[in-house]
Design a protein around this motif. Structure first.
Motif, PDB file in Angstrom:
ATOM      1  N   GLY A   1       0.821  -1.211   0.000  1.00 34.49           N
ATOM      2  CA  GLY A   1       0.000   0.000   0.000  1.00 34.49           C
ATOM      3  C   GLY A   1       0.848   1.251   0.000  1.00 34.49           C
ATOM      4  N   THR A   2       1.943   1.253   0.723  1.00 36.08           N
ATOM      5  CA  THR A   2       2.853   2.392   0.760  1.00 36.08           C
ATOM      6  C   THR A   2       3.543   2.584  -0.580  1.00 36.08           C
ATOM      7  OG1 THR A   2       3.229   2.037   3.104  1.00 36.08           O
ATOM      8  CG2 THR A   2       4.828   3.381   1.963  1.00 36.08           C
ATOM      9  N   ALA A   3       3.944   1.509  -1.205  1.00 38.02           N
ATOM     10  CA  ALA A   3       4.651   1.590  -2.481  1.00 38.02           C
ATOM     11  C   ALA A   3       3.744   2.106  -3.585  1.00 38.02           C
ATOM     12  CB  ALA A   3       5.210   0.224  -2.854  1.00 38.02           C
ATOM     13  N   MET A   4       2.443   1.884  -3.479  1.00 36.06           N
ATOM     14  CA  MET A   4       1.526   2.278  -4.540  1.00 36.06           C
ATOM     15  C   MET A   4       0.978   3.690  -4.347  1.00 36.06           C
ATOM     16  SD  MET A   4      -0.364  -1.386  -5.321  1.00 36.06           S
ATOM     17  CE  MET A   4      -1.861  -0.814  -4.671  1.00 36.06           C
ATOM     18  N   ALA A   5       1.305   4.350  -3.277  1.00 33.52           N
ATOM     19  CA  ALA A   5       0.801   5.692  -3.021  1.00 33.52           C
ATOM     20  C   ALA A   5       1.396   6.679  -4.017  1.00 33.52           C
ATOM     21  CB  ALA A   5       1.146   6.106  -1.603  1.00 33.52           C
ATOM     22  N   SER A   6       0.542   7.555  -4.506  1.00 33.26           N
ATOM     23  CA  SER A   6       1.015   8.558  -5.455  1.00 33.26           C
ATOM     24  C   SER A   6       1.429   9.827  -4.710  1.00 33.26           C
ATOM     25  CB  SER A   6      -0.087   8.865  -6.474  1.00 33.26           C
ATOM     26  OG  SER A   6      -1.230   9.385  -5.829  1.00 33.26           O
ATOM     27  N   PRO A   7       2.170  10.708  -5.388  1.00 31.19           N
ATOM     28  CA  PRO A   7       2.593  11.963  -4.744  1.00 31.19           C
ATOM     29  C   PRO A   7       1.395  12.834  -4.351  1.00 31.19           C
ATOM     30  CG  PRO A   7       3.713  11.638  -6.842  1.00 31.19           C
ATOM     31  CD  PRO A   7       2.663  10.596  -6.741  1.00 31.19           C
ATOM     32  N   THR A   8       1.635  13.745  -3.437  1.00 34.18           N
ATOM     33  CA  THR A   8       0.610  14.690  -3.002  1.00 34.18           C
ATOM     34  C   THR A   8       1.075  16.105  -3.325  1.00 34.18           C
ATOM     35  OG1 THR A   8      -0.040  13.224  -1.195  1.00 34.18           O
ATOM     36  CG2 THR A   8      -0.690  15.531  -1.010  1.00 34.18           C
ATOM     37  N   CYS A   9       0.172  16.881  -3.903  1.00 38.78           N
ATOM     38  CA  CYS A   9       0.451  18.285  -4.228  1.00 38.78           C
ATOM     39  C   CYS A   9      -0.476  19.143  -3.370  1.00 38.78           C
ATOM     40  CB  CYS A   9       0.218  18.530  -5.714  1.00 38.78           C
ATOM     41  SG  CYS A   9       1.281  17.510  -6.769  1.00 38.78           S
ATOM     42  N   THR A  10       0.048  20.230  -2.821  1.00 38.01           N
ATOM     43  CA  THR A  10      -0.714  20.991  -1.828  1.00 38.01           C
ATOM     44  C   THR A  10      -1.078  22.416  -2.241  1.00 38.01           C
ATOM     45  OG1 THR A  10       1.352  21.662  -0.767  1.00 38.01           O
ATOM     46  CG2 THR A  10       0.283  19.681   0.083  1.00 38.01           C
ATOM     47  N   ALA A  11      -0.649  22.866  -3.394  1.00 38.66           N
ATOM     48  CA  ALA A  11      -0.921  24.248  -3.804  1.00 38.66           C
ATOM     49  C   ALA A  11      -2.410  24.450  -4.094  1.00 38.66           C
ATOM     50  CB  ALA A  11      -0.116  24.590  -5.050  1.00 38.66           C
ATOM     51  N   PRO A  12      -2.930  25.626  -3.786  1.00 39.03           N
ATOM     52  CA  PRO A  12      -4.330  25.922  -4.098  1.00 39.03           C
ATOM     53  C   PRO A  12      -4.574  25.874  -5.611  1.00 39.03           C
ATOM     54  CG  PRO A  12      -3.353  27.646  -2.729  1.00 39.03           C
ATOM     55  CD  PRO A  12      -2.255  26.738  -3.134  1.00 39.03           C
ATOM     56  N   LYS A  13      -5.766  25.448  -5.994  1.00 38.38           N
ATOM     57  CA  LYS A  13      -6.080  25.284  -7.416  1.00 38.38           C
ATOM     58  C   LYS A  13      -5.970  26.585  -8.209  1.00 38.38           C
ATOM     59  CE  LYS A  13      -8.634  21.040  -7.523  1.00 38.38           C
ATOM     60  NZ  LYS A  13      -9.726  20.312  -8.136  1.00 38.38           N
ATOM     61  N   ASP A  14      -6.136  27.722  -7.567  1.00 42.58           N
ATOM     62  CA  ASP A  14      -6.035  28.983  -8.312  1.00 42.58           C
ATOM     63  C   ASP A  14      -4.603  29.284  -8.753  1.00 42.58           C
ATOM     64  OD1 ASP A  14      -5.041  29.643  -5.786  1.00 42.58           O
ATOM     65  OD2 ASP A  14      -6.190  31.514  -5.630  1.00 42.58           O
ATOM     66  N   GLN A  15      -3.629  28.513  -8.263  1.00 43.11           N
ATOM     67  CA  GLN A  15      -2.233  28.681  -8.669  1.00 43.11           C
ATOM     68  C   GLN A  15      -1.820  27.667  -9.738  1.00 43.11           C
ATOM     69  OE1 GLN A  15       0.233  28.521  -5.162  1.00 43.11           O
ATOM     70  NE2 GLN A  15      -0.781  30.256  -4.205  1.00 43.11           N
ATOM     71  N   TRP A  16      -2.666  26.707 -10.034  1.00 45.26           N
ATOM     72  CA  TRP A  16      -2.341  25.654 -11.000  1.00 45.26           C
ATOM     73  C   TRP A  16      -2.279  26.189 -12.419  1.00 45.26           C
ATOM     74  CZ3 TRP A  16      -5.404  20.522  -9.947  1.00 45.26           C
ATOM     75  CH2 TRP A  16      -5.199  20.114  -8.638  1.00 45.26           C
ATOM     76  N   GLN A  17      -1.438  25.568 -13.233  1.00 43.08           N
ATOM     77  CA  GLN A  17      -1.444  25.847 -14.661  1.00 43.08           C
ATOM     78  C   GLN A  17      -2.756  25.307 -15.231  1.00 43.08           C
ATOM     79  OE1 GLN A  17       2.045  24.596 -16.904  1.00 43.08           O
ATOM     80  NE2 GLN A  17       3.275  24.603 -15.038  1.00 43.08           N
ATOM     81  N   PRO A  18      -3.361  26.009 -16.184  1.00 43.83           N
ATOM     82  CA  PRO A  18      -4.579  25.477 -16.798  1.00 43.83           C
ATOM     83  C   PRO A  18      -4.290  24.131 -17.472  1.00 43.83           C
ATOM     84  CG  PRO A  18      -4.246  27.777 -17.400  1.00 43.83           C
ATOM     85  CD  PRO A  18      -2.999  27.324 -16.700  1.00 43.83           C
ATOM     86  N   GLU A  19      -5.221  23.194 -17.349  1.00 44.35           N
ATOM     87  CA  GLU A  19      -5.017  21.847 -17.894  1.00 44.35           C
ATOM     88  C   GLU A  19      -4.695  21.876 -19.384  1.00 44.35           C
ATOM     89  OE1 GLU A  19      -8.082  19.002 -16.921  1.00 44.35           O
ATOM     90  OE2 GLU A  19      -8.099  19.619 -14.825  1.00 44.35           O
ATOM     91  N   ALA A  20      -5.440  22.660 -20.151  1.00 44.97           N
ATOM     92  CA  ALA A  20      -5.230  22.688 -21.602  1.00 44.97           C
ATOM     93  C   ALA A  20      -3.820  23.164 -21.949  1.00 44.97           C
ATOM     94  CB  ALA A  20      -6.278  23.579 -22.264  1.00 44.97           C
ATOM     95  N   ALA A  21      -3.356  24.212 -21.277  1.00 38.46           N
ATOM     96  CA  ALA A  21      -2.008  24.733 -21.536  1.00 38.46           C
ATOM     97  C   ALA A  21      -0.949  23.725 -21.091  1.00 38.46           C
ATOM     98  CB  ALA A  21      -1.809  26.059 -20.809  1.00 38.46           C
ATOM     99  N   PHE A  22      -1.195  23.065 -19.979  1.00 40.23           N
ATOM    100  CA  PHE A  22      -0.247  22.076 -19.476  1.00 40.23           C
ATOM    101  C   PHE A  22      -0.113  20.917 -20.457  1.00 40.23           C
ATOM    102  CE2 PHE A  22       1.119  18.477 -16.915  1.00 40.23           C
ATOM    103  CZ  PHE A  22       2.179  19.024 -16.218  1.00 40.23           C
TER     104      PHE A  22
END
Length: 85
Positions: A15-36
């Protein structure tokens, strides 16, 4: 009893090995999906699946410019690759 304890440890480790990374920044700081996605495509990636993980990171499944299958987790703010499987 020993086999029960060993089984529990193996399940916990898996279960530990299969855990994915965690990102904590607020969504208003994210790059837009289409541009990414467009930026990744200009780097030669072909995206089959794009999603936001439970850990709030971008994740793609597809192929790189060499045609190799990839599964990559990205920080949605910086665009930095966090983990590749």
């Amino acid at each position: 009893m020993k086999s029960l304890v060993l089984s529990a440890l193996l399940i916990a480790a898996a279960g530990t090995a299969m855990a994915s990374p965690t990102c904590t920044a607020p969504k208003d700081q994210w790059q837009p999906e289409a541009a990414f996605k467009k930026n990744l495509e200009t780097q030669g990636y072909q995206i089959k699946t794009f999603k936001v993980t439970k850990g709030q990171c971008y994740e793609i499944y597809g192929t790189d410019k060499a045609g190799k299958k990839v599964e990559i987790y990205f920080d949605p703010v910086s665009g930095k690759a966090l983990e590749q499987k």
